[in-house]
Design a protein around this motif. Sequence first.
Motif, PDB file in Angstrom:
ATOM      1  N   GLY A 184       0.881  -1.037  -0.137  1.00 35.67           N
ATOM      2  CA  GLY A 184      -0.073   0.056  -0.121  1.00 35.67           C
ATOM      3  C   GLY A 184       0.853   1.271   0.025  1.00 35.67           C
ATOM      4  O   GLY A 184       1.737   1.202  -0.764  1.00 35.67           O
ATOM      5  N   LEU A 185       0.555   2.143   0.739  1.00 33.42           N
ATOM      6  CA  LEU A 185       1.232   3.426   1.004  1.00 33.42           C
ATOM      7  C   LEU A 185       2.113   3.467   2.157  1.00 33.42           C
ATOM      8  O   LEU A 185       2.801   4.577   2.384  1.00 33.42           O
ATOM      9  N   LEU A 186       2.253   2.531   2.780  1.00 27.31           N
ATOM     10  CA  LEU A 186       3.316   2.388   3.981  1.00 27.31           C
ATOM     11  C   LEU A 186       4.589   2.763   3.709  1.00 27.31           C
ATOM     12  O   LEU A 186       5.165   3.422   4.627  1.00 27.31           O
ATOM     13  N   ALA A 187       5.105   2.674   2.580  1.00 30.37           N
ATOM     14  CA  ALA A 187       6.537   3.059   2.325  1.00 30.37           C
ATOM     15  C   ALA A 187       6.664   4.479   2.111  1.00 30.37           C
ATOM     16  O   ALA A 187       7.988   5.078   2.103  1.00 30.37           O
ATOM     17  N   TYR A 188       5.597   5.301   1.998  1.00 21.76           N
ATOM     18  CA  TYR A 188       5.792   6.562   1.706  1.00 21.76           C
ATOM     19  C   TYR A 188       5.147   7.486   2.955  1.00 21.76           C
ATOM     20  O   TYR A 188       5.013   8.639   2.856  1.00 21.76           O
ATOM     21  N   ARG A 189       5.513   7.080   4.078  1.00 25.74           N
ATOM     22  CA  ARG A 189       5.209   7.739   5.274  1.00 25.74           C
ATOM     23  C   ARG A 189       5.948   8.951   5.394  1.00 25.74           C
ATOM     24  O   ARG A 189       5.785   9.861   6.209  1.00 25.74           O
ATOM     25  N   ARG A 190       7.277   8.908   4.954  1.00 23.98           N
ATOM     26  CA  ARG A 190       8.180  10.191   5.000  1.00 23.98           C
ATOM     27  C   ARG A 190       8.230  10.954   3.720  1.00 23.98           C
ATOM     28  O   ARG A 190       8.613  11.829   3.634  1.00 23.98           O
ATOM     29  N   ASN A 191       7.432  10.451   2.699  1.00 27.73           N
ATOM     30  CA  ASN A 191       7.135  11.298   1.611  1.00 27.73           C
ATOM     31  C   ASN A 191       6.325  12.210   1.671  1.00 27.73           C
ATOM     32  O   ASN A 191       5.149  12.464   2.510  1.00 27.73           O
ATOM     33  N   TYR A 192       6.216  13.451   1.163  1.00 28.25           N
ATOM     34  CA  TYR A 192       5.255  14.406   1.188  1.00 28.25           C
ATOM     35  C   TYR A 192       4.547  14.761  -0.121  1.00 28.25           C
ATOM     36  O   TYR A 192       3.371  15.162   0.050  1.00 28.25           O
ATOM     37  N   TYR A 193       5.367  14.451  -1.296  1.00 27.83           N
ATOM     38  CA  TYR A 193       4.490  14.779  -2.474  1.00 27.83           C
ATOM     39  C   TYR A 193       3.289  13.655  -2.665  1.00 27.83           C
ATOM     40  O   TYR A 193       2.074  14.132  -3.084  1.00 27.83           O
ATOM     41  N   LEU A 194       3.516  12.417  -2.740  1.00 29.41           N
ATOM     42  CA  LEU A 194       2.481  11.204  -3.214  1.00 29.41           C
ATOM     43  C   LEU A 194       1.245  11.455  -2.179  1.00 29.41           C
ATOM     44  O   LEU A 194       0.283  11.361  -2.667  1.00 29.41           O
ATOM     45  N   PRO A 195       1.774  11.252  -0.870  1.00 34.73           N
ATOM     46  CA  PRO A 195       0.555  11.482   0.049  1.00 34.73           C
ATOM     47  C   PRO A 195      -0.345  12.706  -0.125  1.00 34.73           C
ATOM     48  O   PRO A 195      -1.631  12.832   0.265  1.00 34.73           O
ATOM     49  N   GLY A 196       0.576  13.739  -0.343  1.00 37.10           N
ATOM     50  CA  GLY A 196       0.061  14.882  -0.769  1.00 37.10           C
ATOM     51  C   GLY A 196      -1.133  15.183  -1.733  1.00 37.10           C
ATOM     52  O   GLY A 196      -2.196  15.772  -1.645  1.00 37.10           O
ATOM     53  N   VAL A 197      -0.801  14.350  -2.846  1.00 35.45           N
ATOM     54  CA  VAL A 197      -1.500  14.379  -4.001  1.00 35.45           C
ATOM     55  C   VAL A 197      -2.841  13.753  -3.959  1.00 35.45           C
ATOM     56  O   VAL A 197      -4.018  13.936  -4.097  1.00 35.45           O
ATOM     57  N   ILE A 198      -2.593  12.459  -3.179  1.00 38.46           N
ATOM     58  CA  ILE A 198      -3.707  11.575  -2.882  1.00 38.46           C
ATOM     59  C   ILE A 198      -4.629  12.048  -1.852  1.00 38.46           C
ATOM     60  O   ILE A 198      -6.005  11.846  -2.061  1.00 38.46           O
ATOM     61  N   MET A 199      -4.107  12.814  -0.999  1.00 41.50           N
ATOM     62  CA  MET A 199      -5.005  13.482   0.126  1.00 41.50           C
ATOM     63  C   MET A 199      -5.934  14.560  -0.658  1.00 41.50           C
ATOM     64  O   MET A 199      -7.158  14.817  -0.385  1.00 41.50           O
ATOM     65  N   LEU A 200      -5.371  15.597  -1.714  1.00 41.44           N
ATOM     66  CA  LEU A 200      -6.207  16.379  -2.348  1.00 41.44           C
ATOM     67  C   LEU A 200      -6.935  15.633  -3.291  1.00 41.44           C
ATOM     68  O   LEU A 200      -8.148  16.029  -3.306  1.00 41.44           O
ATOM     69  N   ASN A 217       1.429  12.803   8.499  1.00 38.06           N
ATOM     70  CA  ASN A 217       0.667  11.868   8.838  1.00 38.06           C
ATOM     71  C   ASN A 217      -0.641  11.940   9.550  1.00 38.06           C
ATOM     72  O   ASN A 217      -1.496  11.189   9.270  1.00 38.06           O
ATOM     73  N   ALA A 218      -0.473  12.840  10.508  1.00 39.21           N
ATOM     74  CA  ALA A 218      -1.748  13.255  11.237  1.00 39.21           C
ATOM     75  C   ALA A 218      -2.890  13.879  10.237  1.00 39.21           C
ATOM     76  O   ALA A 218      -4.052  13.429  10.173  1.00 39.21           O
ATOM     77  N   LEU A 219      -2.680  14.789   9.517  1.00 34.66           N
ATOM     78  CA  LEU A 219      -3.334  15.212   8.482  1.00 34.66           C
ATOM     79  C   LEU A 219      -4.186  14.461   7.350  1.00 34.66           C
ATOM     80  O   LEU A 219      -5.165  14.226   7.164  1.00 34.66           O
ATOM     81  N   PHE A 220      -2.982  13.502   7.066  1.00 35.94           N
ATOM     82  CA  PHE A 220      -3.409  12.536   5.941  1.00 35.94           C
ATOM     83  C   PHE A 220      -4.427  11.634   6.536  1.00 35.94           C
ATOM     84  O   PHE A 220      -5.434  11.222   6.050  1.00 35.94           O
ATOM     85  N   LEU A 221      -4.240  11.140   7.731  1.00 37.54           N
ATOM     86  CA  LEU A 221      -5.088  10.257   8.353  1.00 37.54           C
ATOM     87  C   LEU A 221      -6.479  10.839   8.813  1.00 37.54           C
ATOM     88  O   LEU A 221      -7.585  10.111   8.596  1.00 37.54           O
ATOM     89  N   SER A 222      -6.359  12.047   9.114  1.00 40.35           N
ATOM     90  CA  SER A 222      -7.607  12.776   9.377  1.00 40.35           C
ATOM     91  C   SER A 222      -8.614  12.844   8.215  1.00 40.35           C
ATOM     92  O   SER A 222      -9.782  12.518   8.157  1.00 40.35           O
ATOM     93  N   VAL A 223      -7.959  13.209   6.971  1.00 36.89           N
ATOM     94  CA  VAL A 223      -8.737  13.181   5.835  1.00 36.89           C
ATOM     95  C   VAL A 223      -9.063  11.782   5.493  1.00 36.89           C
ATOM     96  O   VAL A 223     -10.317  11.675   4.927  1.00 36.89           O
ATOM     97  N   SER A 224      -8.192  11.100   5.358  1.00 40.15           N
ATOM     98  CA  SER A 224      -8.348   9.596   4.707  1.00 40.15           C
ATOM     99  C   SER A 224      -9.536   8.702   5.708  1.00 40.15           C
ATOM    100  O   SER A 224     -10.359   7.908   5.104  1.00 40.15           O
ATOM    101  N   ALA A 225      -9.475   9.112   7.061  1.00 44.07           N
ATOM    102  CA  ALA A 225     -10.355   8.355   7.979  1.00 44.07           C
ATOM    103  C   ALA A 225     -12.041   8.766   7.486  1.00 44.07           C
ATOM    104  O   ALA A 225     -12.734   7.548   7.944  1.00 44.07           O
ATOM    105  N   ARG A 226     -12.244   9.776   6.981  1.00 39.10           N
ATOM    106  CA  ARG A 226     -13.449   9.561   6.556  1.00 39.10           C
ATOM    107  C   ARG A 226     -13.945   9.266   5.218  1.00 39.10           C
ATOM    108  O   ARG A 226     -14.341  10.115   4.415  1.00 39.10           O
ATOM    109  N   THR A 227     -13.641   8.056   5.189  1.00 35.00           N
ATOM    110  CA  THR A 227     -14.394   7.277   3.986  1.00 35.00           C
ATOM    111  C   THR A 227     -13.171   6.789   3.044  1.00 35.00           C
ATOM    112  O   THR A 227     -13.496   6.071   1.976  1.00 35.00           O
TER     113      THR A 227
END
Length: 417
Positions: free
Chosen positions: A145-161, A230-240
Amino acid sequence: MHRGHLSFLDALFTSTSAVCVTGLTVVDTADTFTLPGKIVLLALIQVGGLGIMTFSTLFFLLFGRAVPIEESLALKESFTPYQGVRLKPLLLTIISYTLIIEAVVTILLFLGFMPLFAPSSALFHAAFHAVSAFCNAGFSDLPDGLLAYRRNYYLPGVIMLAVLAGNTGFPIIFETVNRIRSRRPRSWSLHLKLTLSIHLVLILMGGFFFFWFERAGAFQNLPLPSKLMNALFLSVSARTAGFNLIDLTAFSEASLYLLISLMFVGACPGSTGGGVKTTTLGVLLASVVSRLRGLSRTMAFKRTIPEELLHKALTLVTLYALVIFAAQFLLVSSLPHRPFSDLGSDFLARLFEVTSALGTVGLSIGLTPELSNFEKLVIIGTMFIGRVGVLSLAILLTGLSAGHKEFYYPKEEVLLG
């Protein structure tokens, strides 16, 4: 389509999870499915994200056939709380918005995956995650999954948007587009104000508490910027959405209960996400505040919220709670008899699982692959109810819509889940 043995029940579970844009899996997506299987999975996610009704209506319009009045009304009520909206422009706005966002996200993710994979693999990974993120499905075709990208900013940021673009809701997009096109300035609707205010508060509140609870726990080995991401990503992702950058088994009970709460609320109405919806929470909070202020009516942003919507919100939350209780009861009743002192975290794990399934989230603390056949059927049913909607299903089963059309097709400008 798949490698090795895949039972019918596991295939049914996966397809239901894809169509219901949940993301819970009993098999590893990357290892189990071949390229054709992943393409089928992607198609199911796309159809599930926009809804079967949207595609059936599109086919009616493409072939020049009249859309049944019931389907037309239901589609309008699903995606917009505003009266007088024509079906064809609404549908074209939804499809265009979806394709544009997914195309842009695919390009952005492709740029991020390019240094890591061959061009063809990078393009497919990008397209898969773009559709999965926008539809809030939570599926990933990467081995971990995305576990390897916990220290990455670009890929999680794009997915979060991309997740936010999908779960903010088409009514918000539709109103914004119409406001830009209109030459006469108009005030923003109560629906938009109520939806976005609750949406933003939940994102910021969830991010703050995840950071606070896990700064010395699951996030302890991360630098401060990564902790915040990671905190902001999880907050966004948790809502479905259901993506996670860190294994949830590393989180504290406080964080898991917060996740359950966010999964229960879910996304905004008229979106690709599930849950009771932000406006339902907003209406209930507005009612509490109004009563505490001594008002006889429910007020929000100096506007009156009709009592019918308050009744609908209470009904919706009650039905959701009952479904969670029933599914949780079925899961725990299937366990062999053990004293409570020996249960450990089984109760919390199953409560987490059913809430994730009903909210079409897809987050799990490791229980999904260990489910028995009976438990898989319970979760399949819960995912289906979550995607169809407990209120719509209750109306269908009880026949309330025959005598309560105004309840199912409200004329107010606040849209509930």
